[in-house]
Design a protein around this motif. Structure first.
Motif, PDB file in Angstrom:
ATOM      1  N   VAL A  61       0.867  -1.194   0.000  1.00  0.00           N
ATOM      2  CA  VAL A  61       0.000   0.000   0.000  1.00  0.00           C
ATOM      3  C   VAL A  61       0.899   1.238   0.000  1.00  0.00           C
ATOM      4  N   SER A  62       0.662   2.167  -0.922  1.00  0.00           N
ATOM      5  CA  SER A  62       1.499   3.377  -0.968  1.00  0.00           C
ATOM      6  C   SER A  62       0.923   4.451  -0.043  1.00  0.00           C
ATOM      7  N   TYR A  63       1.753   5.444   0.290  1.00  0.00           N
ATOM      8  CA  TYR A  63       1.291   6.448   1.258  1.00  0.00           C
ATOM      9  C   TYR A  63       2.010   7.781   1.099  1.00  0.00           C
ATOM     10  N   VAL A  64       1.347   8.833   1.632  1.00  0.00           N
ATOM     11  CA  VAL A  64       1.974  10.136   1.867  1.00  0.00           C
ATOM     12  C   VAL A  64       1.770  10.434   3.343  1.00  0.00           C
ATOM     13  N   GLU A  65       2.517  11.422   3.862  1.00  0.00           N
ATOM     14  CA  GLU A  65       2.460  11.692   5.305  1.00  0.00           C
ATOM     15  C   GLU A  65       2.104  13.143   5.579  1.00  0.00           C
ATOM     16  N   LEU A  66       1.422  13.367   6.687  1.00  0.00           N
ATOM     17  CA  LEU A  66       1.208  14.727   7.181  1.00  0.00           C
ATOM     18  C   LEU A  66       1.219  14.687   8.702  1.00  0.00           C
ATOM     19  N   GLY A  67       2.301  15.206   9.282  1.00  0.00           N
ATOM     20  CA  GLY A  67       2.412  15.259  10.741  1.00  0.00           C
ATOM     21  C   GLY A  67       2.168  16.673  11.241  1.00  0.00           C
ATOM     22  N   GLY A  68       2.205  16.829  12.586  1.00  0.00           N
ATOM     23  CA  GLY A  68       2.126  18.158  13.185  1.00  0.00           C
ATOM     24  C   GLY A  68       0.763  18.545  13.719  1.00  0.00           C
ATOM     25  N   VAL A  69      -0.145  17.577  13.892  1.00  0.00           N
ATOM     26  CA  VAL A  69      -1.463  17.935  14.459  1.00  0.00           C
ATOM     27  C   VAL A  69      -1.271  18.453  15.881  1.00  0.00           C
ATOM     28  N   HIS A  70      -1.890  19.579  16.141  1.00  0.00           N
ATOM     29  CA  HIS A  70      -1.817  20.235  17.443  1.00  0.00           C
ATOM     30  C   HIS A  70      -2.855  19.590  18.377  1.00  0.00           C
ATOM     31  N   PRO A  71      -2.513  19.365  19.671  1.00  0.00           N
ATOM     32  CA  PRO A  71      -3.568  18.918  20.602  1.00  0.00           C
ATOM     33  C   PRO A  71      -4.668  19.991  20.634  1.00  0.00           C
ATOM     34  N   ASN A  72      -5.926  19.625  20.656  1.00  0.00           N
ATOM     35  CA  ASN A  72      -7.040  20.524  20.316  1.00  0.00           C
ATOM     36  C   ASN A  72      -6.838  20.939  18.853  1.00  0.00           C
ATOM     37  N   PRO A  73      -7.102  20.027  17.927  1.00  0.00           N
ATOM     38  CA  PRO A  73      -6.675  20.199  16.531  1.00  0.00           C
ATOM     39  C   PRO A  73      -7.300  21.412  15.856  1.00  0.00           C
ATOM     40  N   LEU A  74      -6.512  22.015  14.966  1.00  0.00           N
ATOM     41  CA  LEU A  74      -6.884  23.295  14.354  1.00  0.00           C
ATOM     42  C   LEU A  74      -7.354  23.120  12.916  1.00  0.00           C
TER      43      LEU A  74
END
Ligand code: NZQ
Ligand code: ZN
Length: 393
Positions: A61-74
């Motif tokens: 399965v191929s993928y891209v990534e997105l990190g950095g979600v803030h607690p209490n997401p914005l």
């Protein structure tokens, strides 16, 4: 008991190394191009993201990534995620983290398939009907988002924290490995336990009669948290206690303990304004609000408060003065919260009493009333904030 339909089709993979099944589960639910979504770095530092990637690689399965979600997401992260999913033809989102990351993933899943602004779902202008499928790898037992059809997002420009819900965003699968929660700071563990208990209390305090089965299920989850939480605070590596708390987090919020009865949810609404305004942990806000709400509404059904005092907190029943028993139960809850390191008033939370009018305004009921157990107006909400501000043991 009221009539109900209960349908909760998330598949749970529970136990040690369960994250190695991630790729297989994505394929089972039809995913071929994945967005791996994660938070501020704990899942990278622990090596979890690499293990999830390996599992996807192994499954082809191929993928891209997105990190950095803030607690209490914005909201701003949600817009970035929607653009990425569209540009990369993503057909499945895997959230690796806690409630914030999972809720952000659900919002991206909704927004990617929607022509308008995703915030419409959170402002109430639109109702969720379709979304990309979401799977989760849970790293903190708390919000219950791994088994719920709910998502809560904060709009940064106004610091409004709003929720939405729908079957289309209930996770297809959730990977629950209790060992992944062993790296949590004690404070976050305790915030999670508080949130789990609050999810049960919001359902427990009801006007619906003859709900003994769900009453007893609620009391069982509360009692388990009372017993298990001190164990993980004392020993963060206690796998068995972590396992019990992790499953409780799911059970507390997929509504199995809340079917067939009216529920309240005012404590959550009142708390969301605190975590929206001060960016404090949701569980910590609940530790301050929930006992204050209990104190304020207790007289509406003293016997129900006395019941939980006796059955969960082990208080003696004072038949001549049930109110004393009810109050002893609330005190026991606050003492428990303090014992696991939670704040119990505004000062300890970092909230300000002078902000109460602004908090009430943001709560946003105008001249109306809200609540499922006790209907509250803006003056009641202000009084609860005041009780919370001044609380002592
Ligand atoms: O971002 P990272 O680096 O991962 O750090 C997180 C974050 O700082 C950290 N953390 C998570 N797992 C960890 C870890 N640190 C070390 N080791 C681990 N294994 O913990 C911090 C808190 O994470 P977060 O995801 O914010 O916690 P939680 O699960 O309590 O989620 C809170 C959010 O969920 C919403 C809350 O309002 C809040 O925004 N809720 C969502 C609900 C739902 N969707 O059904 C219902 C709830 O009532 C709640 O409102
Ligand atoms: Zn909650």
């Amino acid at each position: 008991m009221q009539d109900f339909t209960f349908y909760s089709p998330t598949k749970f993979a529970f136990g040690r190394d369960a994250e190695t099944r991630c790729g297989e589960l994505v394929k089972e639910f039809g995913g071929s191009r994945v967005l791996i979504h994660y938070g501020g770095g704990s899942a990278v530092r622990s090596g979890l993201i690499d293990r999830v990637k390996k599992s996807l690689d192994d499954a082809g399965v191929s993928y891209v990534e997105l990190g950095g979600v803030h607690p209490n997401p914005l909201d701003e992260m949600v817009y970035t995620g929607i653009d990425l999913c569209r540009a990369e033809n993503v057909d499945f989102i895997v959230a690796v983290g806690g409630g914030s990351t999972i809720d952000s993933a659900k919002a991206i899943a909704l927004g990617t398939l929607y022509d308008g602004d995703f915030w419409d779902f959170y402002s109430g202008a639109a109702a969720p009907s379709k979304a990309l499928p979401v799977g989760t790898v849970l790293t903190i037992a708390a919000a219950g988002s791994e088994g719920s059809g709910d998502s809560v997002i904060t709009k940064k420009s106004t610091m409004e924290k709003r929720g939405t819900g729908g079957e289309c965003i209930r996770p297809k699968f959730s990977v629950l490995n209790p060992a992944l929660t062993q790296t949590l700071p004690a404070y976050q563990t305790a915030c999670g336990v508080t949130d789990i208990m609050a999810h049960v209390f919001e359902r427990y305090f009801t006007n619906t009669k003859n709900v003994e089965t769900t009453d007893r299920l609620c009391e069982a989850v509360l009692t388990a948290m009372k017993n298990e939480a001190p164990k993980v605070i004392a020993d963060p590596n206690d796998y068995e206690a972590r396992a019990n708390i992790m499953w409780a987090g799911m059970v507390a919020h997929n509504n199995i303990v809340g079917v067939g009865r009216d529920q309240d949810w005012n404590s959550h609404g009142i708390e969301h304004e605190l975590s929206g305004l001060y960016d404090c942990a949701h569980g910590a806000g609940l530790a301050v609000i929930m006992p204050a709400w209990m104190t304020y509404v207790m007289k509406h059904d003293v016997m129900r408060f006395a019941q939980v005092a006796v059955r969960v907190w082990g208080c003696d029943m004072d038949y001549a003065n049930p109110e004393a028993t009810a109050l002893a139960g609330i005190k026991a809850f606050r003492t428990f919260l303090r014992g696991i390191g939670m704040p119990i008033n505004f000062e300890e939370l970092g909230a300000k009493v002078e902000d109460i009018p602004a908090l009430v305004e943001k709560f946003g009921i105008g001249d109306g009333k809200t609540g499922g157990f006790v209907n509250l107006d803006r003056n009641d909400i202000a009084a609860i904030y005041k009780l919370a501000a001044e609380a002592t043991l």
